[in-house]
Design an enzyme around this catalytic site. Structure first.
Site, PDB file in Angstrom:
ATOM      1  N   HIS A   1      57.429  71.228  -1.688  1.00  0.00           N
ATOM      2  CA  HIS A   1      58.562  71.852  -2.389  1.00  0.00           C
ATOM      3  C   HIS A   1      59.007  71.028  -3.584  1.00  0.00           C
ATOM      4  O   HIS A   1      60.124  71.201  -4.078  1.00  0.00           O
ATOM      5  CB  HIS A   1      59.708  72.047  -1.386  1.00  0.00           C
ATOM      6  CG  HIS A   1      59.303  72.891  -0.218  1.00  0.00           C
ATOM      7  ND1 HIS A   1      59.340  74.271  -0.235  1.00  0.00           N
ATOM      8  CD2 HIS A   1      58.762  72.548   0.985  1.00  0.00           C
ATOM      9  CE1 HIS A   1      58.884  74.745   0.914  1.00  0.00           C
ATOM     10  NE2 HIS A   1      58.519  73.718   1.668  1.00  0.00           N
TER      11      HIS A   1
ATOM     12  N   GLU B   1      62.206  36.469  -5.320  1.00  0.00           N
ATOM     13  CA  GLU B   1      63.069  37.509  -4.757  1.00  0.00           C
ATOM     14  C   GLU B   1      63.496  37.146  -3.334  1.00  0.00           C
ATOM     15  O   GLU B   1      64.682  37.224  -2.979  1.00  0.00           O
ATOM     16  CB  GLU B   1      62.335  38.854  -4.748  1.00  0.00           C
ATOM     17  CG  GLU B   1      62.052  39.433  -6.136  1.00  0.00           C
ATOM     18  CD  GLU B   1      60.733  38.972  -6.738  1.00  0.00           C
ATOM     19  OE1 GLU B   1      60.267  39.615  -7.692  1.00  0.00           O
ATOM     20  OE2 GLU B   1      60.192  37.945  -6.268  1.00  0.00           O
TER      21      GLU B   1
ATOM     22  N   LYS C   1      54.392  34.633   2.606  1.00  0.00           N
ATOM     23  CA  LYS C   1      53.128  33.895   2.767  1.00  0.00           C
ATOM     24  C   LYS C   1      53.228  32.561   2.023  1.00  0.00           C
ATOM     25  O   LYS C   1      52.938  31.503   2.568  1.00  0.00           O
ATOM     26  CB  LYS C   1      51.961  34.735   2.235  1.00  0.00           C
ATOM     27  CG  LYS C   1      50.613  34.035   2.354  1.00  0.00           C
ATOM     28  CD  LYS C   1      49.442  34.925   1.926  1.00  0.00           C
ATOM     29  CE  LYS C   1      48.153  34.117   1.993  1.00  0.00           C
ATOM     30  NZ  LYS C   1      46.950  34.895   1.628  1.00  0.00           N
TER      31      LYS C   1
ATOM     32  N   GLU D   1      46.548  46.967  -4.994  1.00  0.00           N
ATOM     33  CA  GLU D   1      46.522  45.520  -5.220  1.00  0.00           C
ATOM     34  C   GLU D   1      45.135  44.956  -4.893  1.00  0.00           C
ATOM     35  O   GLU D   1      44.751  43.892  -5.383  1.00  0.00           O
ATOM     36  CB  GLU D   1      47.591  44.812  -4.372  1.00  0.00           C
ATOM     37  CG  GLU D   1      48.016  43.465  -4.953  1.00  0.00           C
ATOM     38  CD  GLU D   1      49.183  42.841  -4.199  1.00  0.00           C
ATOM     39  OE1 GLU D   1      50.309  42.839  -4.728  1.00  0.00           O
ATOM     40  OE2 GLU D   1      48.961  42.361  -3.058  1.00  0.00           O
TER      41      GLU D   1
ATOM     42  N   LYS E   1      55.241  36.924 -13.181  1.00  0.00           N
ATOM     43  CA  LYS E   1      56.030  35.925 -12.432  1.00  0.00           C
ATOM     44  C   LYS E   1      56.207  34.661 -13.284  1.00  0.00           C
ATOM     45  O   LYS E   1      57.312  34.103 -13.389  1.00  0.00           O
ATOM     46  CB  LYS E   1      55.314  35.567 -11.132  1.00  0.00           C
ATOM     47  CG  LYS E   1      55.271  36.653 -10.073  1.00  0.00           C
ATOM     48  CD  LYS E   1      54.577  36.142  -8.807  1.00  0.00           C
ATOM     49  CE  LYS E   1      54.325  37.249  -7.798  1.00  0.00           C
ATOM     50  NZ  LYS E   1      53.590  36.769  -6.601  1.00  0.00           N
TER      51      LYS E   1
ATOM     52  N   GLY F   1      48.244  38.976   2.129  1.00  0.00           N
ATOM     53  CA  GLY F   1      49.578  39.498   2.401  1.00  0.00           C
ATOM     54  C   GLY F   1      49.538  40.958   2.814  1.00  0.00           C
ATOM     55  O   GLY F   1      50.128  41.387   3.809  1.00  0.00           O
ATOM     56  N   ARG F   2      48.793  41.754   2.078  1.00  0.00           N
ATOM     57  CA  ARG F   2      48.751  43.192   2.332  1.00  0.00           C
ATOM     58  C   ARG F   2      47.920  43.540   3.568  1.00  0.00           C
ATOM     59  O   ARG F   2      47.802  44.706   3.936  1.00  0.00           O
ATOM     60  CB  ARG F   2      48.234  43.934   1.100  1.00  0.00           C
ATOM     61  CG  ARG F   2      46.934  43.390   0.543  1.00  0.00           C
ATOM     62  CD  ARG F   2      46.647  43.960  -0.847  1.00  0.00           C
ATOM     63  NE  ARG F   2      45.420  43.400  -1.399  1.00  0.00           N
ATOM     64  CZ  ARG F   2      45.381  42.263  -2.091  1.00  0.00           C
ATOM     65  NH1 ARG F   2      46.484  41.569  -2.311  1.00  0.00           N
ATOM     66  NH2 ARG F   2      44.213  41.819  -2.558  1.00  0.00           N
TER      67      ARG F   2
HETATM   68  O1  F6P Z   1      53.363  39.608  -6.136  1.00  0.00           O
HETATM   69  C1  F6P Z   1      52.523  40.198  -5.241  1.00  0.00           C
HETATM   70  C2  F6P Z   1      52.510  39.437  -3.929  1.00  0.00           C
HETATM   71  O2  F6P Z   1      51.965  38.184  -4.086  1.00  0.00           O
HETATM   72  C3  F6P Z   1      51.791  40.200  -2.841  1.00  0.00           C
HETATM   73  O3  F6P Z   1      50.414  39.995  -2.817  1.00  0.00           O
HETATM   74  C4  F6P Z   1      52.486  39.690  -1.612  1.00  0.00           C
HETATM   75  O4  F6P Z   1      52.286  40.530  -0.525  1.00  0.00           O
HETATM   76  C5  F6P Z   1      53.929  39.652  -2.092  1.00  0.00           C
HETATM   77  O5  F6P Z   1      53.857  39.281  -3.466  1.00  0.00           O
HETATM   78  C6  F6P Z   1      54.826  38.710  -1.366  1.00  0.00           C
HETATM   79  O6  F6P Z   1      54.331  37.408  -1.404  1.00  0.00           O
HETATM   80  P1  F6P Z   1      54.824  36.317  -0.324  1.00  0.00           P
HETATM   81  O7  F6P Z   1      54.516  36.854   1.025  1.00  0.00           O
HETATM   82  O8  F6P Z   1      54.074  35.071  -0.679  1.00  0.00           O
HETATM   83  O9  F6P Z   1      56.307  36.147  -0.510  1.00  0.00           O
END
Ligand code: F6P
Length: 526
Positions: A388, A216, A210, A357, A516, A271-272
């Protein structure tokens, strides 16, 4: 525009105090409640093809009435209308919340307006056309060989939804020409183990972010790019191996991705909550355009339900209210999800982000600290495996853990004895719901052990079951795109209704920022 009435903390609302009084009074054990005639028929709701069976919840008509009064007192209908109308209900970010527009923009006179609807339709046509090219095997790499593998690079909302749905629908939808893989974790092993079986000349990367600033995902992108160039892909051909989805298209283009392969979405999509947007691109590549459109239709059907149903008939509202009864009035700090279709194994991780979240907040919308419990710890996994592994604790531990069982009535796995597998799966689902609710009293256990000639006095304390563990069962007729869409939307609305009643902001996530910021400061040696 929703007229802001002065915020009243939930605990000061009459219905909340009524519920506290009901919870403080002696409550019947679920074993007794389940003996009520017609209970299963009375405590069930249907919407968009789903059935919610809440007969195994420790509630009666009085409690349900008080819960609905709480929803009314919290103005959930007005708050929902504000969401659909595109009002800036994500107040701390000053944004609207319109994931519903992503699946409902084909209807006439959408409440969010034609401008948004047109944007949604145009972008959807674009990314679905590209997805269909991949699905049909029409994309080619730098050697002109057809693309056979798509690797999604993204994390959180840019991974969990499409990953979950691609798994869930792999059986129900005809496979296309590409295999779709998902890599979210920056630990090198995650990318390595995915790439080691692939041919760079036949691999397309979809970078999903987003913000397009997530460390990452950017690290994964750099590594993937290196993998392509090490395999001999000329710089001029790299574009054939990349696509991107983001609310910051300029950043994707700056990273070298061709503008025609960059698909936007908007800041009014969390995002979610973004699976319905171009973030669904890898999913559409796996299941095809038609199936993806059916997913949208299922979600839109659940939206129509929440907008039209009375509180007494509103399925997601009941999921929310029963969750609040268990969380705030029965003092249960966690919520367990037990999907029984193995294809829904990733559903728990998806809902963990959506729920935790969104509702992992300790501040009310007016900025005051919450004096009540809010979002539960959501945990879980495939039900049969859980039985189990950790169900011992759910049956006989010191935690009381409410459960959502998720089951499908019809199964389509192409195995000769699939019907037998399915029968065992459903038997276990039903038996667990009943065993957790009814338990087995000390007297009954003693009699059983005695009848079996065992040392009943010594063993009874260890082998009796308290029971009274509440659960919902959410039934899908079958696991297909439209019912999965309805299921996801049901949980989205559940989370929204809980936040609306708890008086918290569900659509921001400031809590993820500090870690972060510290990581990037540490990277600079600060
Ligand atoms: O760190 C959490 C978050 O911001 C989530 O809300 C989001 O879905 C995810 O990291 C990834 O963010 P992006 O889509 O901006 O890479």
């Amino acid at each position: 525009m929703m007229t802001p009435t002065p915020f009243v903390p939930p605990a000061q609302r009459a219905a909340w105090q009524r519920l506290q009084a009901l919870a403080a009074a002696p409550r019947p054990h679920l074993r007794e409640l389940l003996r009520e005639p017609q209970r299963e028929a009375r405590y069930a709701l249907e919407a968009a093809g789903l059935r919610l069976d809440f007969s195994h919840q420790a509630v009666d008509d009085e409690v349900l009435k008080a819960l609905q009064a709480l929803a009314d007192e919290s103005q959930v209908d007005a708050q929902l209308a504000a969401l659909f109308a595109g009002e800036p209900i994500n107040a701390t970010e000053g944004r609207a919340v319109l994931h519903v527009a992503l699946r409902g923009s084909d209807a006439a006179n959408p409440p969010w307006g034609e401008a948004v609807a047109t944007q949604v339709r145009i972008t959807r046509q674009r990314f679905l056309a590209f997805a269909e090219q991949a699905y049909r095997g029409d994309l080619r790499g730098f050697t002109q060989a057809p693309i056979t593998d798509v690797v999604n690079l993204g994390i959180g909302g840019s991974d969990l939804g499409p990953r979950m749905a691609a798994d869930a629908l792999a059986c129900a939808c005809p496979a296309g020409a590409v295999r779709v893989h998902f890599v979210s974790n920056v630990d090198a092993w995650a990318l390595y183990q995915t790439l080691r079986g692939l041919d760079p000349a036949r691999t397309l990367f979809v970078a999903q972010s987003k913000t397009f600033t997530t460390q990452e995902t950017l690290t994964l992108m750099a590594s993937a790019q290196r993998w392509l160039t090490d395999a001999g892909c000329p710089a001029s051909e790299l574009g054939a191996h990349w696509a991107a989805v983001t609310t910051a298209p300029e950043r994707a283009v700056a990273a070298g991705i061709h503008a025609e392969r960059v698909f936007p979405f908007w800041d009014w999509v969390g995002g979610r909550y973004s699976i319905w947007s171009a973030i669904g691109l890898p999913l559409a590549m796996a299941i095809g355009e038609n199936a993806f459109t059916q997913l949208l239709t299922g979600g839109a059907a659940m939206d129509a339900h929440v907008r039209q149903a009375s509180p007494a008939q509103n399925l997601p509202l009941h999921m929310a209210l029963l969750g609040i009864w268990n969380r705030n009035f029965q003092r249960m700090p966690t919520h367990h999800l037990a999907p029984y279709p193995m294809a829904l194994a990733n559903f728990v991780r998806f809902i963990q982000q959506m729920d935790m979240e969104s509702n992992g907040k300790r501040t009310h919308v007016d900025g005051s600290p919450v004096g009540i419990e809010t979002g539960p710890v959501v945990w879980g996994g495939p039900g049969i495996d859980g039985q189990h592994a950790y169900f011992q604790l759910i049956h006989q531990g010191t935690h009381r853990i409410p459960i959502d069982f998720i089951g499908v009535l019809q199964e389509h796995t192409p195995l000769p004895l699939a019907a037998q597998h399915h029968r065992v799966t459903l038997l276990n689902l039903r038996a667990q719901a009943r065993a957790l609710a009814e338990g087995r009293s000390a007297a009954a256990t003693h009699a059983l052990l005695e009848a079996a000639g065992q040392d009943a006095d010594r063993l009874t304390p260890h082998r009796a079951f308290e029971g009274n563990v509440p659960s919902n069962t959410v039934w899908l007729p079958q696991l297909d795109p439209s019912h999965l869409g309805a299921l996801i939307a049901a949980y989205e609305h559940k989370v929204f209704y809980q936040a609306a009643i708890w008086g918290i902001h569900a659509f921001d996530q400031w809590g993820v920022e500090l870690g972060k910021t510290m990581a990037s400061a540490m990277a600079q040696g600060k």
